[in-house]
Design a protein around this motif. Sequence first.
Motif, PDB file in Angstrom:
ATOM      1  N   LEU A  44      -2.272   3.227   5.008  1.00 40.21           N
ATOM      2  CA  LEU A  44      -3.045   1.996   4.824  1.00 40.21           C
ATOM      3  C   LEU A  44      -3.625   1.480   6.136  1.00 40.21           C
ATOM      4  O   LEU A  44      -3.117   1.776   7.214  1.00 40.21           O
ATOM      5  N   THR A  45      -4.667   0.672   6.008  1.00 43.45           N
ATOM      6  CA  THR A  45      -5.169  -0.101   7.141  1.00 43.45           C
ATOM      7  C   THR A  45      -4.501  -1.477   7.062  1.00 43.45           C
ATOM      8  O   THR A  45      -3.998  -1.856   5.999  1.00 43.45           O
ATOM      9  N   PRO A  46      -4.502  -2.247   8.140  1.00 42.96           N
ATOM     10  CA  PRO A  46      -3.901  -3.584   8.074  1.00 42.96           C
ATOM     11  C   PRO A  46      -4.525  -4.461   6.978  1.00 42.96           C
ATOM     12  O   PRO A  46      -3.805  -5.176   6.276  1.00 42.96           O
ATOM     13  N   ASP A  47      -5.840  -4.403   6.824  1.00 42.35           N
ATOM     14  CA  ASP A  47      -6.494  -5.216   5.796  1.00 42.35           C
ATOM     15  C   ASP A  47      -6.098  -4.772   4.389  1.00 42.35           C
ATOM     16  O   ASP A  47      -5.904  -5.604   3.499  1.00 42.35           O
ATOM     17  N   GLN A  48      -5.960  -3.468   4.167  1.00 45.40           N
ATOM     18  CA  GLN A  48      -5.534  -2.979   2.864  1.00 45.40           C
ATOM     19  C   GLN A  48      -4.116  -3.454   2.545  1.00 45.40           C
ATOM     20  O   GLN A  48      -3.836  -3.872   1.421  1.00 45.40           O
ATOM     21  N   LEU A  49      -3.241  -3.421   3.541  1.00 41.16           N
ATOM     22  CA  LEU A  49      -1.872  -3.877   3.339  1.00 41.16           C
ATOM     23  C   LEU A  49      -1.843  -5.369   3.001  1.00 41.16           C
ATOM     24  O   LEU A  49      -1.165  -5.782   2.064  1.00 41.16           O
ATOM     25  N   LEU A  50      -2.592  -6.164   3.729  1.00 39.65           N
ATOM     26  CA  LEU A  50      -2.629  -7.602   3.447  1.00 39.65           C
ATOM     27  C   LEU A  50      -3.194  -7.884   2.055  1.00 39.65           C
ATOM     28  O   LEU A  50      -2.708  -8.771   1.355  1.00 39.65           O
ATOM     29  N   ARG A 104       0.732  -8.274  12.559  1.00 35.61           N
ATOM     30  CA  ARG A 104       2.028  -7.806  12.084  1.00 35.61           C
ATOM     31  C   ARG A 104       1.880  -6.609  11.144  1.00 35.61           C
ATOM     32  O   ARG A 104       2.681  -5.672  11.199  1.00 35.61           O
ATOM     33  N   ALA A 105       0.877  -6.636  10.289  1.00 33.14           N
ATOM     34  CA  ALA A 105       0.637  -5.512   9.375  1.00 33.14           C
ATOM     35  C   ALA A 105       0.332  -4.249  10.168  1.00 33.14           C
ATOM     36  O   ALA A 105       0.802  -3.161   9.829  1.00 33.14           O
ATOM     37  N   SER A 106      -0.430  -4.404  11.240  1.00 27.02           N
ATOM     38  CA  SER A 106      -0.760  -3.269  12.098  1.00 27.02           C
ATOM     39  C   SER A 106       0.497  -2.685  12.726  1.00 27.02           C
ATOM     40  O   SER A 106       0.679  -1.459  12.771  1.00 27.02           O
ATOM     41  N   GLU A 107       1.406  -3.547  13.202  1.00 23.79           N
ATOM     42  CA  GLU A 107       2.660  -3.081  13.791  1.00 23.79           C
ATOM     43  C   GLU A 107       3.510  -2.351  12.755  1.00 23.79           C
ATOM     44  O   GLU A 107       4.109  -1.319  13.053  1.00 23.79           O
ATOM     45  N   LEU A 108       3.561  -2.877  11.537  1.00 17.87           N
ATOM     46  CA  LEU A 108       4.342  -2.259  10.482  1.00 17.87           C
ATOM     47  C   LEU A 108       3.779  -0.888  10.105  1.00 17.87           C
ATOM     48  O   LEU A 108       4.526   0.077   9.928  1.00 17.87           O
ATOM     49  N   ILE A 109       2.471  -0.777  10.043  1.00 17.97           N
ATOM     50  CA  ILE A 109       1.834   0.503   9.725  1.00 17.97           C
ATOM     51  C   ILE A 109       2.077   1.509  10.845  1.00 17.97           C
ATOM     52  O   ILE A 109       2.358   2.683  10.581  1.00 17.97           O
ATOM     53  N   GLU A 110       1.976   1.066  12.093  1.00 19.55           N
ATOM     54  CA  GLU A 110       2.264   1.960  13.221  1.00 19.55           C
ATOM     55  C   GLU A 110       3.700   2.480  13.140  1.00 19.55           C
ATOM     56  O   GLU A 110       3.958   3.661  13.386  1.00 19.55           O
ATOM     57  N   ARG A 111       4.642   1.614  12.784  1.00 18.63           N
ATOM     58  CA  ARG A 111       6.042   2.033  12.656  1.00 18.63           C
ATOM     59  C   ARG A 111       6.180   3.045  11.515  1.00 18.63           C
ATOM     60  O   ARG A 111       6.894   4.037  11.634  1.00 18.63           O
ATOM     61  N   ALA A 112       5.477   2.823  10.406  1.00 14.02           N
ATOM     62  CA  ALA A 112       5.523   3.768   9.282  1.00 14.02           C
ATOM     63  C   ALA A 112       4.939   5.122   9.687  1.00 14.02           C
ATOM     64  O   ALA A 112       5.441   6.171   9.274  1.00 14.02           O
ATOM     65  N   ILE A 121      -9.340 -23.309   8.899  1.00 13.95           N
ATOM     66  CA  ILE A 121      -8.855 -22.900  10.217  1.00 13.95           C
ATOM     67  C   ILE A 121      -7.459 -22.293  10.103  1.00 13.95           C
ATOM     68  O   ILE A 121      -7.167 -21.258  10.709  1.00 13.95           O
ATOM     69  N   ALA A 122      -6.624 -22.903   9.310  1.00  6.24           N
ATOM     70  CA  ALA A 122      -5.264 -22.387   9.136  1.00  6.24           C
ATOM     71  C   ALA A 122      -5.284 -21.017   8.476  1.00  6.24           C
ATOM     72  O   ALA A 122      -4.505 -20.134   8.848  1.00  6.24           O
ATOM     73  N   ASP A 123      -6.182 -20.829   7.497  1.00  2.26           N
ATOM     74  CA  ASP A 123      -6.279 -19.530   6.818  1.00  2.26           C
ATOM     75  C   ASP A 123      -6.715 -18.428   7.772  1.00  2.26           C
ATOM     76  O   ASP A 123      -6.165 -17.320   7.753  1.00  2.26           O
ATOM     77  N   ILE A 124      -7.684 -18.709   8.613  1.00  4.17           N
ATOM     78  CA  ILE A 124      -8.167 -17.705   9.567  1.00  4.17           C
ATOM     79  C   ILE A 124      -7.077 -17.361  10.577  1.00  4.17           C
ATOM     80  O   ILE A 124      -6.819 -16.193  10.868  1.00  4.17           O
ATOM     81  N   THR A 125      -6.419 -18.368  11.089  1.00  4.02           N
ATOM     82  CA  THR A 125      -5.336 -18.156  12.058  1.00  4.02           C
ATOM     83  C   THR A 125      -4.198 -17.367  11.429  1.00  4.02           C
ATOM     84  O   THR A 125      -3.672 -16.432  12.036  1.00  4.02           O
ATOM     85  N   ASP A 126      -3.848 -17.721  10.209  1.00  2.00           N
ATOM     86  CA  ASP A 126      -2.777 -17.030   9.504  1.00  2.00           C
ATOM     87  C   ASP A 126      -3.146 -15.568   9.251  1.00  2.00           C
ATOM     88  O   ASP A 126      -2.318 -14.674   9.420  1.00  2.00           O
ATOM     89  N   ARG A 127      -4.382 -15.317   8.871  1.00  2.00           N
ATOM     90  CA  ARG A 127      -4.837 -13.943   8.602  1.00  2.00           C
ATOM     91  C   ARG A 127      -4.774 -13.093   9.879  1.00  2.00           C
ATOM     92  O   ARG A 127      -4.345 -11.943   9.840  1.00  2.00           O
ATOM     93  N   ILE A 128      -5.191 -13.651  11.005  1.00  2.00           N
ATOM     94  CA  ILE A 128      -5.143 -12.921  12.281  1.00  2.00           C
ATOM     95  C   ILE A 128      -3.700 -12.579  12.634  1.00  2.00           C
ATOM     96  O   ILE A 128      -3.391 -11.448  13.030  1.00  2.00           O
TER      97      ILE A 128
END
Length: 124
Positions: free
Chosen positions: A108-114, A76-84, A64-71
Amino acid sequence: MIIEFVGANVEAAGKSVAALTSSWGYQPEPAPTAKPVNDPDTKSVDPVAVTSLVVSIPSAMLAIADITDRIHKRRRASELIERAQQLRVQQTAARLVYEDRSVNLATLTPDQLLDLIADEPSAT
């Protein structure tokens, strides 16, 4: 993670990304310099203590913690990519820097960045 800015407005790009990461509660730091390996202030982790801690946590809680952390990290990765991508319009590139290569964040996509961050040897 080390992010390098290249282009016309490097200082503005750095401030823009710093403002984004500050809103997440992370203050940007300059890239670390190499430290001697035998530094007396270096702290080590007791592998037995870590193993007993990991074993004592029920696996369902970890899942559960892993899924929550990934979401959370994906958002955040999506926000960083949008800023880039916004910086790319301003003729500035934001790149994720590795020892042997660099990757343009805007492509990158958010999943690729992660996945790239997870593959880093120093990732925690």
